[in-house]
Design an enzyme around this catalytic site. Structure first.
Site, PDB file in Angstrom:
ATOM      1  N   ASP A   1       8.990  -8.091   2.790  1.00  0.00           N
ATOM      2  CA  ASP A   1       8.355  -7.692   3.188  1.00  0.00           C
ATOM      3  C   ASP A   1       8.604  -8.365   4.828  1.00  0.00           C
ATOM      4  OD1 ASP A   1       5.145  -9.326   4.418  1.00  0.00           O
ATOM      5  OD2 ASP A   1       5.142  -9.502   2.454  1.00  0.00           O
ATOM      6  N   ILE A   2       8.085  -8.211   6.270  1.00  0.00           N
ATOM      7  CA  ILE A   2       8.122  -8.246   7.034  1.00  0.00           C
ATOM      8  C   ILE A   2       8.061  -9.694   7.692  1.00  0.00           C
ATOM      9  CG2 ILE A   2       8.039  -5.728   8.033  1.00  0.00           C
ATOM     10  CD1 ILE A   2       5.007  -6.787   9.132  1.00  0.00           C
TER      11      ILE A   2
ATOM     12  N   TYR B   1      -8.371  -7.309  12.394  1.00  0.00           N
ATOM     13  CA  TYR B   1      -7.538  -6.343  12.819  1.00  0.00           C
ATOM     14  C   TYR B   1      -7.167  -5.654  14.303  1.00  0.00           C
ATOM     15  CZ  TYR B   1      -5.436  -1.544  12.783  1.00  0.00           C
ATOM     16  OH  TYR B   1      -4.293  -0.334  12.764  1.00  0.00           O
TER      17      TYR B   1
ATOM     18  N   ALA C   1       4.352  -0.628   9.386  1.00  0.00           N
ATOM     19  CA  ALA C   1       4.127  -1.565   8.712  1.00  0.00           C
ATOM     20  C   ALA C   1       2.684  -3.248   9.341  1.00  0.00           C
ATOM     21  CB  ALA C   1       5.057  -2.847   8.022  1.00  0.00           C
TER      22      ALA C   1
ATOM     23  N   THR D   1       0.904  -0.880   0.009  1.00  0.00           N
ATOM     24  CA  THR D   1      -0.160   0.492  -0.016  1.00  0.00           C
ATOM     25  C   THR D   1       0.827   1.214  -0.104  1.00  0.00           C
ATOM     26  OG1 THR D   1      -0.451   0.035   2.621  1.00  0.00           O
ATOM     27  CG2 THR D   1      -1.860  -0.733   1.050  1.00  0.00           C
TER      28      THR D   1
ATOM     29  N   PHE E   1     -23.099   8.163   7.809  1.00  0.00           N
ATOM     30  CA  PHE E   1     -23.670   7.018   8.434  1.00  0.00           C
ATOM     31  C   PHE E   1     -24.700   7.128   9.184  1.00  0.00           C
ATOM     32  CE2 PHE E   1     -20.510   5.739   4.758  1.00  0.00           C
ATOM     33  CZ  PHE E   1     -21.363   4.407   3.691  1.00  0.00           C
TER      34      PHE E   1
ATOM     35  N   ASN F   1      -7.705   8.371  15.779  1.00  0.00           N
ATOM     36  CA  ASN F   1      -8.268   8.403  14.758  1.00  0.00           C
ATOM     37  C   ASN F   1      -6.912   9.760  13.386  1.00  0.00           C
ATOM     38  OD1 ASN F   1     -10.884   7.636  15.757  1.00  0.00           O
ATOM     39  ND2 ASN F   1     -10.971   7.715  13.900  1.00  0.00           N
TER      40      ASN F   1
END
Length: 311
Positions: free
Chosen positions: A53-54, A140, A74, A37, A200, A169
Site C-alpha cells: 500500500d502506498i 478527488y 495508484a 481495485t 443522464f 476521459n
C-alpha cells in the site's frame, strides 16, 4: 526506453497495467499494488508484483529509491467514493504521493504522476489550458491538485524530476464497468448484454475521450524528455464527442439491440469538457487512435471476456 528499472504503482489497475505491459518488453518492471481495485491477472508476464500500500512508506521506500522511473497510477479514483470518504481519498492520493516523493529523494528516479482533468472543475473557458486556475468540485479533484502542488514543491526545492499528466476521459480494455467507471465501459458492457444505455440529461454534454494506448505513449514521452520536468500537461485528443453520439457509436459497433434511455441530469455533472493539448504537442505527442478505432478494440476485449451481444 530500454534496460531501466521501472516501478508502476497501481500497475494491476486499468491504465497502470497498460503502461506495465508496454514497458516490460525492454525493461525490468516492478508493480506496486494492494489489489484494492487492481487485478492480479492484469499483471504482464515478466513483471514482478509487490503487494503493498502506498500509504505504507516502509513497504515501498526501498523499491522506489532504486527505480529509474516511477509511473504513479495508484489512486482512489472514484469521485463518488471521494465524496463519501474524503479522508481515505486524501490518505491514498496525497499521503501516498508524498511517500513516493520522499522515497525518490533517496534515489535518482523520475516521477510521472497521473493527475486528472477533475482539477479544473466546471470551467467554461474551453479548450482548457494548463494555466487555468484549478477549481475542483470533489475531494478527488482536490487531492489530485494537492498532489500536483507537492510535485511542484519537490521539484523546486530539491530538484526532483517530476511530471504531472492531467488525464481527460481515458478508455480502453481492462477498464472496470462498475457504476463508478467511465461512461464508455458502462455503455459497452450494457450494449453487449442487450440492455438499454442510460444517458443522464439530454445527451448533448461533451467529453474529450482518449484511448489508453495514447495515454501510455504520453507517459513514456514525458518520462524520456527532460523538457517536461517540473511541468503539468493535459493528456487528451483535443476533440469533443457528445454522450449521445458516443452511445450511438457503441450500439453500432456492438451490433446491440439495446436502446437509449434518457434520465434526469445528475447534480454536479460537468456540461462540457475539452482539452487544449498544444503544450504536450510541442514535445511531439499526437493522438494516434480515433474514437472509433479505440471503441472497436475495447469492444473486442469485452467480448473476449465472455460478453456477447444478445442479437
Amino acid at each position: 526506453m530500454r534496460n531501466k528499472l521501472v516501478v508502476v504503482t497501481g500497475g494491476a489497475g486499468f491504465i497502470g497495467s497498460h503502461i506495465a505491459w508496454e514497458l516490460v518488453k525492454d525493461n525490468e518492471v516492478i508493480i506496486i499494488d494492494n489489489l484494492y481495485t487492481g487485478k492480479e491477472e492484469n499483471v504482464p508476464p515478466g513483471a514482478k508484483l509487490v503487494r503493498a500500500d502506498i500509504r505504507d512508506y516502509e513497504a515501498i521506500a526501498e523499491l522506489i529509491s532504486h527505480a529509474d522511473y516511477v509511473f504513479h497510477e495508484a489512486a482512489q479514483v472514484s469521485v463518488v467514493e471521494s465524496v463519501q470518504n474524503p479522508v481515505f481519498t486524501e490518505e491514498v492520493n496525497v499521503l501516498g504521493t508524498l511517500n513516493i516523493l520522499k522515497a525518490l529523494l533517496q534515489g535518482h528516479g523520475k516521477l510521472i504522476f497521473a493527475s486528472s482533468a477533475a482539477v479544473y472543475g466546471d470551467n467554461p473557458n474551453l479548450p482548457l489550458k494548463e494555466t487555468e486556475r484549478p477549481k475542483p468540485l470533489s475531494p478527488y479533484g482536490v487531492t489530485k491538485w494537492s498532489a500536483e502542488e507537492y510535485l511542484r514543491v519537490f521539484h523546486e526545492l530539491y530538484g526532483l524530476p517530476v511530471v504531472a499528466l492531467r488525464y481527460f476521459n481515458v478508455f480502453g480494455p481492462r477498464q472496470s464497468a462498475n457504476q463508478y467507471a467511465g461512461v464508455i465501459s458502462i455503455f459497452i458492457n450494457r450494449a453487449l448484454k442487450g440492455e438499454p444505455l442510460v444517458i443522464f440529461g439530454d445527451g448533448k454534454q461533451t467529453r474529450d475521450f482518449i484511448y489508453v494506448k495514447d495515454v501510455v505513449r504520453a507517459n513514456i514521452l514525458v518520462a524520456e524528455n527532460r523538457k517536461a520536468n517540473g511541468r503539468v500537461f493535459n493528456v487528451a485528443t483535443g476533440k469533443q464527442t457528445s454522450i449521445l453520439e458516443l452511445a450511438t457509436k457503441v450500439i453500432e459497433i456492438t451490433g446491440s439491440n439495446g436502446s437509449i434511455l434518457f434520465d434526469r441530469p445528475r447534480p454536479g455533472d460537468i456540461r462540457h469538457s475539452l482539452a487544449d493539448i498544444s503544450e504536450i504537442r510541442k514535445l511531439g505527442f499526437e493522438p494516434e487512435w480515433s474514437l472509433e478505432e479505440g471503441l472497436k478494440k475495447t469492444v473486442e476485449w469485452y467480448q473476449s471476456q465472455g460478453l456477447n451481444t444478445t442479437r
